[in-house]
Design a protein around this motif. Structure first.
Motif, PDB file in Angstrom:
ATOM      1  N   VAL A  92      68.928  53.504 -10.666  1.00 26.03           N
ATOM      2  CA  VAL A  92      67.972  54.408 -10.829  1.00 26.03           C
ATOM      3  C   VAL A  92      68.492  55.599 -11.673  1.00 26.03           C
ATOM      4  O   VAL A  92      69.494  56.149 -11.297  1.00 26.03           O
ATOM      5  N   GLU A  93      67.793  55.679 -12.686  1.00 28.35           N
ATOM      6  CA  GLU A  93      68.255  56.931 -13.647  1.00 28.35           C
ATOM      7  C   GLU A  93      68.238  58.167 -13.128  1.00 28.35           C
ATOM      8  O   GLU A  93      67.274  58.476 -12.245  1.00 28.35           O
ATOM      9  N   GLY A  94      69.232  59.098 -13.227  1.00 28.81           N
ATOM     10  CA  GLY A  94      69.127  60.188 -12.782  1.00 28.81           C
ATOM     11  C   GLY A  94      69.730  60.519 -11.336  1.00 28.81           C
ATOM     12  O   GLY A  94      69.534  61.398 -10.940  1.00 28.81           O
ATOM     13  N   ILE A  95      70.248  59.661 -10.533  1.00 31.99           N
ATOM     14  CA  ILE A  95      70.663  59.596  -9.102  1.00 31.99           C
ATOM     15  C   ILE A  95      72.277  59.312  -9.693  1.00 31.99           C
ATOM     16  O   ILE A  95      72.880  58.516 -10.330  1.00 31.99           O
TER      17      ILE A  95
ATOM     18  N   VAL B 258      61.079  58.034  -6.100  1.00 29.07           N
ATOM     19  CA  VAL B 258      61.515  58.307  -7.198  1.00 29.07           C
ATOM     20  C   VAL B 258      61.006  57.650  -8.468  1.00 29.07           C
ATOM     21  O   VAL B 258      60.789  58.405  -9.597  1.00 29.07           O
ATOM     22  N   TYR B 259      60.609  56.380  -8.323  1.00 27.77           N
ATOM     23  CA  TYR B 259      59.811  55.891  -9.668  1.00 27.77           C
ATOM     24  C   TYR B 259      58.640  56.571  -9.804  1.00 27.77           C
ATOM     25  O   TYR B 259      57.900  56.801 -10.837  1.00 27.77           O
ATOM     26  N   GLY B 260      57.906  57.073  -8.775  1.00 29.80           N
ATOM     27  CA  GLY B 260      56.795  57.617  -8.554  1.00 29.80           C
ATOM     28  C   GLY B 260      56.948  58.990  -9.630  1.00 29.80           C
ATOM     29  O   GLY B 260      56.108  59.331 -10.501  1.00 29.80           O
ATOM     30  N   HIS B 261      57.882  59.568  -9.377  1.00 36.54           N
ATOM     31  CA  HIS B 261      58.282  60.877 -10.117  1.00 36.54           C
ATOM     32  C   HIS B 261      58.563  60.568 -11.480  1.00 36.54           C
ATOM     33  O   HIS B 261      58.088  61.214 -12.184  1.00 36.54           O
ATOM     34  N   HIS B 262      59.517  59.293 -11.744  1.00 35.93           N
ATOM     35  CA  HIS B 262      59.744  58.931 -12.981  1.00 35.93           C
ATOM     36  C   HIS B 262      58.747  58.723 -13.894  1.00 35.93           C
ATOM     37  O   HIS B 262      58.397  59.182 -15.146  1.00 35.93           O
ATOM     38  N   SER B 263      57.776  58.119 -13.262  1.00 39.65           N
ATOM     39  CA  SER B 263      56.425  57.603 -14.366  1.00 39.65           C
ATOM     40  C   SER B 263      55.754  58.935 -14.511  1.00 39.65           C
ATOM     41  O   SER B 263      55.153  59.076 -15.757  1.00 39.65           O
TER      42      SER B 263
ATOM     43  N   ALA C  77      66.082  58.090 -20.854  1.00 35.47           N
ATOM     44  CA  ALA C  77      67.260  57.305 -20.162  1.00 35.47           C
ATOM     45  C   ALA C  77      68.208  58.165 -19.533  1.00 35.47           C
ATOM     46  O   ALA C  77      68.343  59.331 -20.005  1.00 35.47           O
ATOM     47  N   ARG C  78      69.132  57.506 -18.830  1.00 33.36           N
ATOM     48  CA  ARG C  78      69.982  58.090 -17.869  1.00 33.36           C
ATOM     49  C   ARG C  78      70.985  58.726 -18.718  1.00 33.36           C
ATOM     50  O   ARG C  78      71.641  58.412 -19.824  1.00 33.36           O
ATOM     51  N   HIS C  79      71.276  60.178 -18.490  1.00 31.74           N
ATOM     52  CA  HIS C  79      72.455  60.979 -18.749  1.00 31.74           C
ATOM     53  C   HIS C  79      72.946  61.652 -17.860  1.00 31.74           C
ATOM     54  O   HIS C  79      72.541  61.641 -16.748  1.00 31.74           O
ATOM     55  N   SER C  80      74.013  62.402 -18.164  1.00 33.22           N
ATOM     56  CA  SER C  80      74.945  62.798 -16.979  1.00 33.22           C
ATOM     57  C   SER C  80      74.285  64.197 -16.508  1.00 33.22           C
ATOM     58  O   SER C  80      73.441  64.762 -16.902  1.00 33.22           O
ATOM     59  N   VAL C  81      74.664  64.394 -15.157  1.00 39.05           N
ATOM     60  CA  VAL C  81      73.974  65.406 -14.502  1.00 39.05           C
ATOM     61  C   VAL C  81      74.332  67.000 -14.935  1.00 39.05           C
ATOM     62  O   VAL C  81      75.344  67.052 -15.588  1.00 39.05           O
ATOM     63  N   VAL C  82      73.446  67.985 -14.608  1.00 37.74           N
ATOM     64  CA  VAL C  82      73.776  69.138 -15.029  1.00 37.74           C
ATOM     65  C   VAL C  82      75.124  69.712 -14.629  1.00 37.74           C
ATOM     66  O   VAL C  82      75.913  69.398 -13.693  1.00 37.74           O
TER      67      VAL C  82
ATOM     68  N   THR D  81      75.982  60.756   0.602  1.00 40.35           N
ATOM     69  CA  THR D  81      75.173  61.942  -0.175  1.00 40.35           C
ATOM     70  C   THR D  81      74.821  61.094  -1.606  1.00 40.35           C
ATOM     71  O   THR D  81      75.739  60.419  -2.226  1.00 40.35           O
ATOM     72  N   ILE D  82      73.665  61.710  -1.922  1.00 38.53           N
ATOM     73  CA  ILE D  82      73.286  61.410  -3.599  1.00 38.53           C
ATOM     74  C   ILE D  82      72.772  62.597  -4.162  1.00 38.53           C
ATOM     75  O   ILE D  82      72.163  63.583  -3.410  1.00 38.53           O
ATOM     76  N   ARG D  83      72.841  62.521  -5.459  1.00 40.32           N
ATOM     77  CA  ARG D  83      72.468  63.908  -5.978  1.00 40.32           C
ATOM     78  C   ARG D  83      71.085  63.312  -6.938  1.00 40.32           C
ATOM     79  O   ARG D  83      71.348  62.490  -7.928  1.00 40.32           O
ATOM     80  N   PHE D  84      70.215  64.261  -7.389  1.00 41.97           N
ATOM     81  CA  PHE D  84      69.005  63.916  -8.257  1.00 41.97           C
ATOM     82  C   PHE D  84      69.336  64.793  -9.407  1.00 41.97           C
ATOM     83  O   PHE D  84      69.601  66.086  -9.320  1.00 41.97           O
ATOM     84  N   ASP D  85      69.444  64.502 -10.730  1.00 41.22           N
ATOM     85  CA  ASP D  85      69.899  65.282 -11.786  1.00 41.22           C
ATOM     86  C   ASP D  85      68.513  66.183 -12.155  1.00 41.22           C
ATOM     87  O   ASP D  85      67.638  66.208 -11.663  1.00 41.22           O
TER      88      ASP D  85
END
Ligand code: PLP
Length: 338
Positions: free
Chosen positions: A217-220, A322-327, A333-338, A237-241
């Protein structure tokens, strides 16, 4: 030794008094900070670093140097291994030693976690564990205080049993506390020690499954083990970018609540808590990382008893959101977090 309020006792042993400065981790559960406030001492809130999400050694050094320059040497440092993840405790201890400030190591959430081959809870001048109901093993409440200093150990025992002097009648020269753990609780704790490794294995495999499931999943991003450290994975724990926005973890929690799945926001940092308003906070950056963690992170269901089916349900529900949010926002594409 086993105590009901080990953080408070640690501060009493170190003779922390009104107006003394205590350098605390900003990103923690309030149980770390409250005992400082009981004593009317002054917490200074230290930012986290991104590798372990625990106390940033550079920010710690900055806080010590700045306060010494103003003529106020901090009396103690309290570092925490949050969610079971070992902090950069060797670096923190080195800085404490350099300035001769005693280190209290809050290993409440991290029983069984290691820095290379050394268990956490053995680095501090005083270390504490918690066996509260929600911890990896429990005696229903209470914890333990660990120190190599036998004088301090004696003092902790003395204070935990109402500071009763060793004379044939009741003599009290100091204010004491009823902090001793009951034999009944201690007995439960001895039994629990037998299942500790099983619990760690269970929690580590729960984390591994989450990591595998969300890797696509991109952004996790994950709270990964730093260097050769080992986490007991008390909580996964996970983080959303930043592409998800600051409201996403809160919206996700509401949505999952409706499905009967309990996720939690990451700890809300102490500097955002009304009980800490006006306290100094120290970071090497312009925005506290701890604040970003609160607005981007969640704790996933991680109990040792979580079944495979339950975990798959959690994963499916989060992926759908997450996919709902993505669409909706067509995230690149995935890139690194804040
Ligand atoms: C649980 C916990 C403690 C101890 O809490 P008690 O309720 O006092 O046993 C201390 N620090 C942290 C970070 C904790 O999670």
């Amino acid at each position: 030794m086993l105590e009901r309020r080990p953080v408070h006792l640690a501060l009493k042993i170190l003779n922390i008094q009104q107006d003394d400065l205590v350098l605390c981790q900003d990103f923690t559960f309030v149980a770390t900070i409250n005992p400082v406030l009981y004593e009317k001492a002054v917490p200074i809130l230290i930012d986290s670093e991104p590798d372990t999400l625990n106390m940033c050694p550079s920010a710690l050094r900055k806080a010590i140097v700045e306060n010494i320059a103003q003529g106020k040497k901090p009396k103690s440092v309290i570092a925490v291994h949050l969610y079971g993840m070992p902090a950069k405790i060797r670096q923190i201890k080195k800085i404490c030693d350099e300035f001769e400030i005693p280190l209290v190591e809050d290993a409440a959430e991290a029983l069984g976690s290691k820095v290379r081959d050394q268990y956490v809870g053995t680095f501090g001048d005083i270390s504490i564990f918690s066996f509260n109901g929600n911890k990896i093993i429990t005696t229903s409440s209470g914890g333990a205080l660990v120190t190599d200093n036998s004088e301090w150990a004696d003092r902790a025992r003395y204070m935990a049993s109402q500071s009763k002097e060793n004379v044939p009648y009741y003599q009290h020269n100091d204010i004491g506390y009823n902090y001793a753990m009951s034999n009944l609780s201690a007995g439960i704790g001895c039994g629990q020690m037998e299942v500790l490794q099983e619990r760690i294995d269970a929690r580590r495999s729960i984390y591994a499954r989450y990591e595998e499931a969300f890797a696509e999943v991109e952004g996790i991003t994950f709270q990964q083990e730093y260097g050769f450290n080992l986490s007991n994975r008390w909580l996964s724990t996970i983080r959303f970018d930043c592409r998800f926005g600051d409201a996403f973890p809160f919206d996700l929690k509401k949505a999952l609540d409706r499905e009967g799945i309990e996720i939690r926001n990451m700890w809300k940092p102490m500097h955002l808590q009304p009980i800490c308003s006006g306290l100094e906070k120290v970071s090497t950056k312009s925005r506290m990382l701890t604040e970003e963690l609160f607005y981007s992170g969640i704790c996933l269901p991680s109990g040792s008893a979580l079944t495979k089916d339950e975990q798959e349900k959690v994963i499916d529900s989060i992926k759908k959101k997450v996919y709902g949010h993505h669409s909706e926002f067509s995230i690149p594409a995935r890139h690194s977090v804040v």
